[in-house]
Design an enzyme around this catalytic site. Sequence first.
Site, PDB file in Angstrom:
ATOM      1  N   LYS A  59       0.793  -1.234   0.000  1.00 25.52           N
ATOM      2  CA  LYS A  59       0.000   0.000   0.000  1.00 25.52           C
ATOM      3  C   LYS A  59       0.827   1.288   0.000  1.00 25.52           C
ATOM      4  CE  LYS A  59      -3.928  -2.130   2.302  1.00 25.52           C
ATOM      5  NZ  LYS A  59      -4.897  -2.048   3.396  1.00 25.52           N
ATOM      6  N   ASP A  89      -9.587   2.729   2.209  1.00 24.19           N
ATOM      7  CA  ASP A  89      -9.565   2.178   3.574  1.00 24.19           C
ATOM      8  C   ASP A  89     -10.119   3.168   4.597  1.00 24.19           C
ATOM      9  OD1 ASP A  89      -8.467  -0.324   2.991  1.00 24.19           O
ATOM     10  OD2 ASP A  89      -6.414   0.405   3.172  1.00 24.19           O
TER      11      ASP A  89
END
Length: 287
Positions: free
Chosen positions: A71, A107
Amino acid sequence: MPIDGSTKLVGVFGWPIAHTASPAMHNAAFGALRMNWAYLAFPVDPKNLGPALAGARDLGLVGVNLTVPHKILALEFVNEVDPHARKLGAVNTVCIENGILRGYNTDGYGFARAIKEEFNLSLKGKRVLVLGAGGAGRAIAIQCAVDGAARVFVANRTLSKIEPIAREFASAKTAFKALPLDSGELGRVIDDVDLLVNATSVGLAEGDSLGLEASLFSPKLFVYDIVYRPAETALLKIASENGAKVANGLGMLLHQGVKSFELWTKRKAPVAVMRRALSAAIYGESK
Ligand code: ATR
């Protein structure tokens, strides 16, 4: 839908990746909407992330999700970074259009949406204690500031890792404090906390525990664990035994996926179908 010459492809890159429940969630959504799309899991070694993303572009994929450990690394391999993903410091969703890779972060949205759904809680004005300062802890802490939390505490085993998060708060209205991750230190601030979030990886393995003392938890506290397997982590067990309201990370996983689905397909996601598929893939049943 059978796979044929015009099936559109999306997927997830991770290392390891075999445990992922995302294919079940997205393929169920494609099936429910009768879309000729497919979602696959790709084991991508972090040293190959750049070529793998270029390969996804060259093979005509519509997009990919990125999970551990990609990420943060992904920021340097995409052509454009959405400002919210830049702020959160991580990319978990890539959209590929006209040969351009654009990185997003869903997220933070998934977390805020899950808190609303599970606890009917908005982050605005809240005092939040985040345990963990890795990619997940950072995204959650900064999302709290973006959504107007009054105060954010971040506690981490390694104190120095909180510094990059603290820097993001320098210009925010939200007050910020870094803490070592131990019960004594947390006990000194817990009366000033509405919501405690575990964003460390502790709890993933059976019997894994942060070892927090029972006295930290009370009925006025909401406790969210981003871990969703096992369904009840040691943290959630001790918190609920002491009256706190608790939820695991399934909702965050679901809602980050919902947002990714909508970014790629530009269609409204069938949330109930995705929730059922995720629950069945993870717990072996439909909840
Ligand atoms: P992610 O992207 O999922 O956040 P990460 O960046 O590797 O993963 O971060 C893992 C987090 O879990 C970190 O906050 C880490 O603490 P350190 O920064 O001190 O390493 C935390 N963590 C992992 N194992 C831990 C343990 N046994 N006790 C306490 N914290 C732990």
